[in-house]
Design an enzyme around this catalytic site. Structure first.
Site, PDB file in Angstrom:
ATOM      1  N   HIS A  96     -13.757 -14.189 104.578  1.00  0.00           N
ATOM      2  CA  HIS A  96     -15.113 -14.649 104.931  1.00  0.00           C
ATOM      3  C   HIS A  96     -15.610 -15.875 104.178  1.00  0.00           C
ATOM      4  O   HIS A  96     -16.397 -16.643 104.714  1.00  0.00           O
ATOM      5  CB  HIS A  96     -16.125 -13.529 104.680  1.00  0.00           C
ATOM      6  CG  HIS A  96     -16.100 -12.431 105.704  1.00  0.00           C
ATOM      7  ND1 HIS A  96     -16.674 -12.558 106.946  1.00  0.00           N
ATOM      8  CD2 HIS A  96     -15.569 -11.184 105.678  1.00  0.00           C
ATOM      9  CE1 HIS A  96     -16.510 -11.440 107.642  1.00  0.00           C
ATOM     10  NE2 HIS A  96     -15.837 -10.580 106.885  1.00  0.00           N
ATOM     11  N   HIS A 143      -9.968  -9.100 102.167  1.00  0.00           N
ATOM     12  CA  HIS A 143     -10.624  -9.354 103.456  1.00  0.00           C
ATOM     13  C   HIS A 143     -11.960 -10.076 103.247  1.00  0.00           C
ATOM     14  O   HIS A 143     -12.232 -11.100 103.870  1.00  0.00           O
ATOM     15  CB  HIS A 143     -10.859  -8.062 104.235  1.00  0.00           C
ATOM     16  CG  HIS A 143     -11.805  -8.267 105.373  1.00  0.00           C
ATOM     17  ND1 HIS A 143     -11.406  -8.826 106.569  1.00  0.00           N
ATOM     18  CD2 HIS A 143     -13.146  -8.086 105.468  1.00  0.00           C
ATOM     19  CE1 HIS A 143     -12.470  -8.953 107.363  1.00  0.00           C
ATOM     20  NE2 HIS A 143     -13.541  -8.514 106.712  1.00  0.00           N
ATOM     21  N   GLU A 155     -15.940 -11.854 112.744  1.00  0.00           N
ATOM     22  CA  GLU A 155     -14.738 -11.079 112.409  1.00  0.00           C
ATOM     23  C   GLU A 155     -13.515 -11.465 113.238  1.00  0.00           C
ATOM     24  O   GLU A 155     -12.420 -11.570 112.703  1.00  0.00           O
ATOM     25  CB  GLU A 155     -14.993  -9.572 112.557  1.00  0.00           C
ATOM     26  CG  GLU A 155     -16.002  -8.988 111.576  1.00  0.00           C
ATOM     27  CD  GLU A 155     -15.522  -8.957 110.117  1.00  0.00           C
ATOM     28  OE1 GLU A 155     -14.355  -9.308 109.839  1.00  0.00           O
ATOM     29  OE2 GLU A 155     -16.341  -8.590 109.251  1.00  0.00           O
ATOM     30  N   SER A 175      -7.471 -12.748 107.599  1.00  0.00           N
ATOM     31  CA  SER A 175      -7.062 -11.947 106.443  1.00  0.00           C
ATOM     32  C   SER A 175      -5.967 -10.949 106.812  1.00  0.00           C
ATOM     33  O   SER A 175      -5.538 -10.167 105.971  1.00  0.00           O
ATOM     34  CB  SER A 175      -8.269 -11.216 105.842  1.00  0.00           C
ATOM     35  OG  SER A 175      -8.812 -10.291 106.773  1.00  0.00           O
TER      36      SER A 175
END
Ligand code: PHE
Ligand code: FE
Length: 290
Positions: free
Chosen positions: A132, A127, A173, A192
């Site tokens: 990111h 993740h 997010e 993700s």
């Protein structure tokens, strides 16, 4: 960004960083990364914003195995001056903000186990790094993240962390963006996740609403399942303009005491891309019999 944290573990430095210990990964852990990577890399072209896919290339993240943070940081440093550093898990808000404000992205070193392939409680290296890091190779997004860190340190003093956390949640997010007339994914929590990469774009259940800073800061979010509402930005430059180039202090003051907006509400003032059926969320609630 759910921040319930214990004391700093003895292995961590003052700033909560730990060595990634890349040599310490087992073959099965690299294989887990490859499996997750292959699944997302197959699905995301045409769904994720092009800057995300470009980031994977620029940073050579298409090579097999869990990325070595030192090598990744070297590439990232050349692109935008960012680094990736390892931490044991979630870190306190002020530590997190301080790293961002200094262009350091903190990432977990551990990877999920096979039984957690589709759902996990705490962000893992897949993740954190796959989700990111690619966009940190984009100069505009890289500036947004740094400005967010500085804004976090400031919000701490203004008692507005929760407002600012909502902005992170609904952009970094779980953000959607318009590109070439279509909706695309850019939020790390979506790209993700296999399930949410499909759900966030294609499912009739969630709302998809135009980004509106005040409105978004009054909207709670869920940490236990797919989002019920997504917010759509026009471009990263527009996001940067509306946030980094705007003083939030008067905004926080204006919103003090303002009521929350129900998580699934669509308001007359919303710019609506999808008025969701909420069928997914409602079916789940119905099944949750005490
Ligand atoms: N400009 C905001 C402030 O005045 C900080 C911020 C920048 C917040 C970028 C989010 C993203 O506090
Ligand atoms: Fe995240």
């Amino acid at each position: 960004m759910v921040r319930t944290i214990l004391d700093r573990p003895a292995v961590a430095a003052e700033d909560w960083t730990i060595p990634q210990d890349w040599d310490g990964y087992a073959a099965a852990e690299h294989a887990m990364w490859d499996r997750l990577f292959a699944r997302q890399a197959r699905m995301l072209p045409g769904r994720a914003v092009t800057e995300f896919l470009e980031g994977l290339d620029i940073l050579r993240m298409t090579r097999p195995g869990i990325p070595n943070f030192e090598e990744l940081s070297e590439r990232l440093m050349k692109a935008t001056g960012w680094q990736v550093v390892a931490v044991p898990g979630l870190v306190p808000d002020d530590v997190f903000f301080d790293h961002l404000a200094n262009r350091r992205f903190v990432a977990g070193r551990f990877i999920r186990r096979p039984e957690e392939i589709d759902y996990l409680q705490e962000p893992d290296v897949f993740h954190d790094v796959f989700g990111h890091v690619p966009l940190l190779a984009n100069p505009v997004f890289a500036d947004y993240m740094q400005a967010y860190g500085k804004g976090g340190l400031r919000a701490d003093g203004l008692g507005a962390i929760e407002r600012l956390a909502r902005l992170y949640w609904y952009t970094v997010e779980f953000g959607l963006i318009r590109q070439g007339g279509d909706l695309r994914l850019y939020g790390a929590g979506i790209v993700s996740s296999y399930g949410e990469s499909l759900f966030a774009l294609d499912d009739a259940s969630p709302n998809r609403l135009g980004f509106d800073l005040r409105r978004l800061m009054r909207t709670p979010y869920r940490i236990d399942d797919y989002q019920q509402t997504y917010f759509v930005i026009e471009s990263f430059a527009d996001l940067l303009r509306q946030t980094a180039e705007t003083d939030f202090a008067p905004l926080y003051a204006e919103l003090r005491g303002a009521s929350d907006i129900a998580i699934e509400a669509v308001l007359p003032s919303d710019r609506v891309f999808t008025h969701g059926t909420q069928a997914y969320a409602h079916a789940k609630t119905a099944r949750r019999i005490p």
